[in-house]
Design an enzyme around this catalytic site. Structure first.
Site, PDB file in Angstrom:
ATOM      1  N   GLU A 203      31.315   6.988  89.707  1.00 25.15           N
ATOM      2  CA  GLU A 203      31.735   8.351  89.385  1.00 25.15           C
ATOM      3  C   GLU A 203      33.038   8.522  89.972  1.00 25.15           C
ATOM      4  O   GLU A 203      33.005   9.446  90.828  1.00 25.15           O
ATOM      5  CB  GLU A 203      30.688   9.522  89.506  1.00 25.15           C
ATOM      6  CG  GLU A 203      29.487   9.382  88.783  1.00 25.15           C
ATOM      7  CD  GLU A 203      28.278  10.541  89.068  1.00 25.15           C
ATOM      8  OE1 GLU A 203      27.282  10.884  88.280  1.00 25.15           O
ATOM      9  OE2 GLU A 203      28.481  11.175  90.150  1.00 25.15           O
ATOM     10  N   GLU A 292      24.009   5.826  84.330  1.00 27.17           N
ATOM     11  CA  GLU A 292      23.051   6.858  85.099  1.00 27.17           C
ATOM     12  C   GLU A 292      22.957   8.423  84.492  1.00 27.17           C
ATOM     13  O   GLU A 292      23.684   8.753  83.965  1.00 27.17           O
ATOM     14  CB  GLU A 292      23.595   7.074  86.261  1.00 27.17           C
ATOM     15  CG  GLU A 292      23.018   8.198  87.326  1.00 27.17           C
ATOM     16  CD  GLU A 292      23.764   8.593  88.647  1.00 27.17           C
ATOM     17  OE1 GLU A 292      24.314   7.394  89.274  1.00 27.17           O
ATOM     18  OE2 GLU A 292      23.937   9.424  88.846  1.00 27.17           O
TER      19      GLU A 292
END
Length: 452
Positions: A203, A292
């Site tokens: 991320e 995820e």
């Protein structure tokens, strides 16, 4: 991602919760439970309450639906698997029994074939997730790894909006960082864990508590350094599947040549943003993974029913509309995860097992009528000499559903069912007549059919 207030502390500190941060992006409503097809009248509410309690409900005549046509010769993406994250430092390691439940394929097992683990910045911590990774591999799973931060010596601080201590990888440390990732992959391989792929950064566009990367920095690293990494490279793992992170990679032939898997997270991503036309246009030879997510939230118990059916729909859309080749949950064991804290399979876990246990790595998704009736979702896969069909009925009434095989044959159908009172329960076998079979899909249920 990192821990939110319901998730325990991270390695460093607890950042703002994902719910708080996403609210600033204007996507908070997406994080609520996906709407079901349940009615809103008193009769529907009463039926839903009884079903949620696991009790008997007044029989409802099965509604007719259009045939779901399964075209076995119309192939789509190759499936690499379904799985979850183990992060011993943040959530504690899985026990030996929990590893077997997560990665085993028999009854009362999740059937996970993918494990994601962190890449610790400190080499002294590299063994932390090794035991779980080794057992996952022994049970046939593949392992990927994602870093949250480079080693501290490679990082500098800078001003990022209102954040005055934001972190980024020093530009003169790109080669050293590539070696760090390569060394971790080598360490695992030398300890019995061949790594399927390693990510550049978890991320990079949601990094208040770890290391930021701009799209240009990601492209530069891929162009100049990723080629030295001796395993598959995953990027960019945007927290919300924001295409501004991955488009520059797809549009740069040199960067694209040095990446193997376009990875994405789906926090707050609306279904309308699941398709990726640019990947279809330019991603030939590359893979597309969802690495995820938790869904629809991390606040509710994973055993709420029929809310857990939302996970099944999310998976369906990830396979059919996004055409991901992999689907990886956040923590494997959590109150909102596929394994409860006591190690038992949750309702959300059962919904995942309908895909993971039966759609194995190397299977290929084939065309199927995706929504033959309101609230009914169908996807189909071919592999191992079988055709696997996963069908969800989110409605409050049973549906009589016909399935018809095209360009394929089968003589028998075995099925497994999850509803308010059952988890992936075998329903025996039935026959196939002239390439078709008709079954009743119970209200608020998910069923997997294996046609041989």
């Amino acid at each position: 991602m990192t821990a939110n207030p319901h998730d325990g502390p991270s390695e460093k500190r607890t950042p703002p919760s994902r719910r708080t941060v996403l609210a600033t992006f204007g996507v908070l409503p997406v994080l609520t439970a996906a709407a079901t097809t349940a009615g809103t009248g008193p009769a529907d509410a009463a039926a839903g309450a009884a079903a949620d309690a696991g009790g008997a409900t007044t029989p409802v005549p099965a509604a007719a639906a259009a045939a779901a046509v399964i075209n076995v010769s119309a192939t789509r993406q190759t499936i690499r698997g379904f799985g979850g994250m183990s992060h011993a430092a943040w959530a504690g390691d899985l026990t030996a029994a929990q590893r077997d439940t997560a990665f085993g394929t028999g009854d009362e097992r999740l059937g996970f074939s993918l494990l994601r683990i962190p890449v610790p910045e400190d080499r002294a911590a590299w063994s932390r997730d090794l035991a779980t990774a080794k057992r996952a591999v022994e049970l046939g799973a593949s392992v990927i790894a994602s870093p949250w931060n480079p080693p501290a010596s490679m990082v500098e601080t800078f001003v990022h909006g209102s954040q005055t201590n934001a972190r980024r990888l020093r530009y003169d440390m790109y080669a050293a960082y590539a070696q760090h990732l390569n060394d971790f992959s080598t360490y695992l391989r030398n300890n019995g864990v061949p790594v399927y792929g390693i990510s550049v950064q978890n991320e990079p566009d949601y990094a208040q508590d770890w290391t930021w990367w701009t799209p240009a920095e990601m492209v530069r690293f891929l162009r100049e350094n990723a080629g030295s990494i001796g395993t598959r490279v995953i990027a960019p793992e945007s927290f919300q599947y924001l295409k501004n992170m991955s488009d520059p990679i797809l549009n740069d032939p040199v960067a694209l040549a040095n990446v193997d898997v376009i990875g994405a997270h789906l926090y707050g991503t609306p279904f309308a943003n699941f398709p990726y036309p640019l990947f279809k246009q330019k991603g030939a030879g590359k893979e597309l993974w969802m690495t995820e997510v938790y869904y629809p939230n991390s606040t509710d118990s994973a055993d709420l029913w029929p809310q857990a059916l939302d996970v099944g729909e999310h998976l369906h859309r990830a396979m059919v509309e996004a055409e991901f080749q992999a689907y990886i949950w956040w923590y494997i064991r959590r109150s909102y995860g596929p394994l409860r804290e006591d190690g038992r399979i949750s309702k959300r876990g059962a919904a995942m097992a309908h895909f993971a246990r039966f759609v194995r790595p190397g299977y290929v998704r084939v065309d199927a009528t995706a929504q033959p009736a309101t609230g009914v979702f169908v996807s189909a896969y071919r592999g191992g000499g079988s055709t696997v069909v996963v069908a969800l009925n989110k409605g409050t009434a049973a549906t009589s559903q016909q399935f018809t095989l095209v360009n394929g044959t089968g003589s028998s159908v075995s099925s497994w069912l999850t509803d308010a009172s059952r988890n992936v329960a075998s329903q025996g076998a039935t026959g196939v007549s002239n390439g078709s079979f008709t079954v009743a899909l119970p209200a608020r249920s998910v069923t997997t059919f294996v046609i041989r």
